[in-house]
Write an enzyme that holds these catalytic residues in place. Structure first.
Site, PDB file in Angstrom:
ATOM      1  N   TYR A  99       0.877  -1.180   0.000  1.00  0.00           N
ATOM      2  CA  TYR A  99       0.000   0.000   0.000  1.00  0.00           C
ATOM      3  C   TYR A  99       0.907   1.220   0.000  1.00  0.00           C
ATOM      4  O   TYR A  99       1.092   1.887   1.011  1.00  0.00           O
ATOM      5  CB  TYR A  99      -0.907  -0.049   1.234  1.00  0.00           C
ATOM      6  CG  TYR A  99      -2.121   0.857   1.171  1.00  0.00           C
ATOM      7  CD1 TYR A  99      -3.249   0.502   0.445  1.00  0.00           C
ATOM      8  CD2 TYR A  99      -2.149   2.066   1.875  1.00  0.00           C
ATOM      9  CE1 TYR A  99      -4.369   1.315   0.415  1.00  0.00           C
ATOM     10  CE2 TYR A  99      -3.273   2.879   1.850  1.00  0.00           C
ATOM     11  CZ  TYR A  99      -4.373   2.501   1.120  1.00  0.00           C
ATOM     12  OH  TYR A  99      -5.486   3.312   1.097  1.00  0.00           O
ATOM     13  N   LYS A 129      -3.615   8.226   4.452  1.00  0.00           N
ATOM     14  CA  LYS A 129      -4.649   7.743   5.370  1.00  0.00           C
ATOM     15  C   LYS A 129      -4.343   8.167   6.806  1.00  0.00           C
ATOM     16  O   LYS A 129      -5.255   8.452   7.587  1.00  0.00           O
ATOM     17  CB  LYS A 129      -4.788   6.221   5.266  1.00  0.00           C
ATOM     18  CG  LYS A 129      -5.382   5.739   3.941  1.00  0.00           C
ATOM     19  CD  LYS A 129      -6.714   6.392   3.631  1.00  0.00           C
ATOM     20  CE  LYS A 129      -7.445   5.722   2.472  1.00  0.00           C
ATOM     21  NZ  LYS A 129      -8.623   6.495   2.040  1.00  0.00           N
TER      22      LYS A 129
HETATM   23  P1  NAI Z   1     -13.910   3.204  -5.699  1.00  0.00           P
HETATM   24  O1  NAI Z   1     -13.130   3.030  -6.942  1.00  0.00           O
HETATM   25  O2  NAI Z   1     -15.339   2.777  -5.712  1.00  0.00           O
HETATM   26  O3  NAI Z   1     -13.895   4.700  -5.184  1.00  0.00           O
HETATM   27  C1  NAI Z   1     -12.882   5.616  -5.393  1.00  0.00           C
HETATM   28  C2  NAI Z   1     -13.494   6.781  -6.157  1.00  0.00           C
HETATM   29  O4  NAI Z   1     -12.641   7.913  -6.111  1.00  0.00           O
HETATM   30  C3  NAI Z   1     -13.736   6.469  -7.625  1.00  0.00           C
HETATM   31  O5  NAI Z   1     -15.109   6.655  -7.913  1.00  0.00           O
HETATM   32  C4  NAI Z   1     -12.890   7.505  -8.347  1.00  0.00           C
HETATM   33  O6  NAI Z   1     -13.502   7.921  -9.529  1.00  0.00           O
HETATM   34  C5  NAI Z   1     -12.862   8.614  -7.315  1.00  0.00           C
HETATM   35  N1  NAI Z   1     -11.797   9.613  -7.465  1.00  0.00           N
HETATM   36  C6  NAI Z   1     -10.465   9.406  -7.622  1.00  0.00           C
HETATM   37  N2  NAI Z   1      -9.827  10.588  -7.720  1.00  0.00           N
HETATM   38  C7  NAI Z   1     -10.770  11.563  -7.608  1.00  0.00           C
HETATM   39  C8  NAI Z   1     -10.735  12.993  -7.636  1.00  0.00           C
HETATM   40  N3  NAI Z   1      -9.599  13.664  -7.814  1.00  0.00           N
HETATM   41  N4  NAI Z   1     -11.894  13.672  -7.497  1.00  0.00           N
HETATM   42  C9  NAI Z   1     -13.053  13.009  -7.330  1.00  0.00           C
HETATM   43  N5  NAI Z   1     -13.154  11.666  -7.284  1.00  0.00           N
HETATM   44  C10 NAI Z   1     -12.017  10.954  -7.430  1.00  0.00           C
HETATM   45  O7  NAI Z   1     -13.088   2.419  -4.591  1.00  0.00           O
HETATM   46  P2  NAI Z   1     -13.285   2.219  -3.011  1.00  0.00           P
HETATM   47  O8  NAI Z   1     -12.301   1.174  -2.657  1.00  0.00           O
HETATM   48  O9  NAI Z   1     -14.703   1.996  -2.667  1.00  0.00           O
HETATM   49  O10 NAI Z   1     -12.771   3.573  -2.391  1.00  0.00           O
HETATM   50  C11 NAI Z   1     -13.555   4.438  -1.586  1.00  0.00           C
HETATM   51  C12 NAI Z   1     -12.796   4.793  -0.319  1.00  0.00           C
HETATM   52  O11 NAI Z   1     -12.672   3.623   0.486  1.00  0.00           O
HETATM   53  C13 NAI Z   1     -11.378   5.292  -0.562  1.00  0.00           C
HETATM   54  O12 NAI Z   1     -11.088   6.345   0.348  1.00  0.00           O
HETATM   55  C14 NAI Z   1     -10.551   4.072  -0.222  1.00  0.00           C
HETATM   56  O13 NAI Z   1      -9.221   4.394   0.160  1.00  0.00           O
HETATM   57  C15 NAI Z   1     -11.347   3.525   0.943  1.00  0.00           C
HETATM   58  N6  NAI Z   1     -11.026   2.157   1.350  1.00  0.00           N
HETATM   59  C16 NAI Z   1     -11.100   1.115   0.444  1.00  0.00           C
HETATM   60  C17 NAI Z   1     -10.781  -0.174   0.827  1.00  0.00           C
HETATM   61  C18 NAI Z   1     -10.863  -1.307  -0.154  1.00  0.00           C
HETATM   62  O14 NAI Z   1     -10.355  -2.395   0.136  1.00  0.00           O
HETATM   63  N7  NAI Z   1     -11.494  -1.139  -1.294  1.00  0.00           N
HETATM   64  C19 NAI Z   1     -10.346  -0.472   2.210  1.00  0.00           C
HETATM   65  C20 NAI Z   1     -10.353   0.654   3.088  1.00  0.00           C
HETATM   66  C21 NAI Z   1     -10.655   1.927   2.657  1.00  0.00           C
END
Ligand code: NAI
Length: 303
Positions: A199, A207
């Site tokens: 990561y 984070k």
């Molecule tokens: P996801 O791909 O559904 O969501 C990430 C979103 O961020 C995407 O829709 C992308 O288009 C958007 N994005 C990226 N750069 C951007 C910007 N400059 N402006 C606006 N939008 C932007 O993936 P996920 O995993 O659901 O991520 C959501 C949150 O959850 C993130 O903060 C991630 O770090 C966190 N998270 C995810 C985990 C996992 O295993 N998937 C575990 C723990 C936390």
């Protein structure tokens, strides 16, 4: 009175943002989303064509309605910063200059307008006046695949900008139009406090910043606007963003093998916890990092 939520970071039906939107819709909230500009077209088209209809299904049999989708790039605060960065960068070859050139020449930005944080908030204010709930479910780290020791300054700062400051900026701009008693939430990951090899790119640092900011913003937004601020430390989910990191399947298997609860973590479990945290049921909870990870964070030894 129906609560209104703005969820930043929804671009498909796989991620945590979508699941949170659904949980809030099921609880009766009106849903507005902010979608990253490059992903906007395909998200809107898929939604219109019914590609997500199955995953829009709510427990009462109805389909989740998204009242409005706003194009958003949370790396840019306002058109003014956009201009200033352009002026500053004209005299140097900073990474911002490159970034701007990329944005300006990117066809996927061509049809969209008003996508800086300030402009999105102004549009929401014009359209609806106020919101009650702000959700930050976005992250980006261009060098996430590189170990921290090999991460460039630009890569590190880009991770912090997109994944941490984006939250400060969103809350800062939304706060004046958030109704007192409202709440905000973000998504974090345990790599902030324990070493998770892989990561990288400064994402673990981003984070850590997000979690520290949760405490400070809880104080400031609590005093200023009676708004609660929490973050969910979520377990691994095979979202689009997570697949980009490259070893999500391994993390899911590791969690399954070692967590107190040996089951797959579903996105809607995080959605439900988020709905609780932004609801009046959690009216005394603020500044907290809440783990929704089948308990994996409590383990000290792999089993
Ligand atoms: P996801 O791909 O559904 O969501 C990430 C979103 O961020 C995407 O829709 C992308 O288009 C958007 N994005 C990226 N750069 C951007 C910007 N400059 N402006 C606006 N939008 C932007 O993936 P996920 O995993 O659901 O991520 C959501 C949150 O959850 C993130 O903060 C991630 O770090 C966190 N998270 C995810 C985990 C996992 O295993 N998937 C575990 C723990 C936390």
């Amino acid at each position: 009175q129906r609560k209104r939520a703005f969820i930043a970071g929804v671009a498909d039906d796989n991620g945590y943002g979508w699941a949170i939107a659904k949980a809030l819709a099921a609880a009766g909230a009106e849903i507005l989303v902010g979608t990253w500009v490059p992903a906007l077209n395909i998200f809107e088209t898929s939604l219109k064509r019914g590609k997500f209809d199955q995953s829009r299904l709510l427990p009462d049999g109805s389909l989740m309605e998204i009242t409005k989708i706003y194009p958003l790039d949370a790396v840019y605060d306002s058109p003014r910063t956009f201009q200033r960065i352009r002026l500053l960068s004209s005299s140097s070859s900073s990474s911002y200059h490159l970034l701007l050139l990329q944005v300006k020449s990117n066809k996927r930005y061509a049809g969209a307008s008003n996508w800086t944080v300030k402009e999105v908030v102004d549009s929401v204010k014009n359209d609806y006046g106020s919101i009650d709930i702000l959700v930050h479910s976005l992250a980006n780290g261009p060098e996430v695949a590189k170990p921290l020791l090999e991460t460039s300054r630009n890569g590190y700062l880009a991770a912090i900008s997109a994944s941490s400051y984006s939250y400060v900026s969103l809350l800062r701009h939304f706060l004046p139009i958030m109704n007192p008693g409202g709440a905000s939430i973000s998504l974090t990951y345990i790599a902030s406090e324990r070493t998770i090899p892989g990561y990288g790119g400064g994402m673990s640092s981003a984070k850590a910043a997000l979690e520290s900011d949760t405490r400070v913003l809880a104080f400031e937004a609590g005093r200023k606007g009676k708004i609660r601020v929490n973050t969910i430390s979520a377990g691994p989910l095979g979202s689009r963003a997570a697949k980009a990191i490259g070893f999500i399947e391994k993390m899911i298997e590791y969690s399954y093998a070692n967590a107190p609860l040996q089951k797959e973590l579903r996105a809607d479990e995080v959605g439900n916890a988020a709905a609780f945290l932004v609801s009046p049921l959690a009216s005394a909870v603020t500044g907290s990092v809440v783990y929704v990870d089948n308990g994996l964070n409590t383990m000290g030894l792999a089993t």
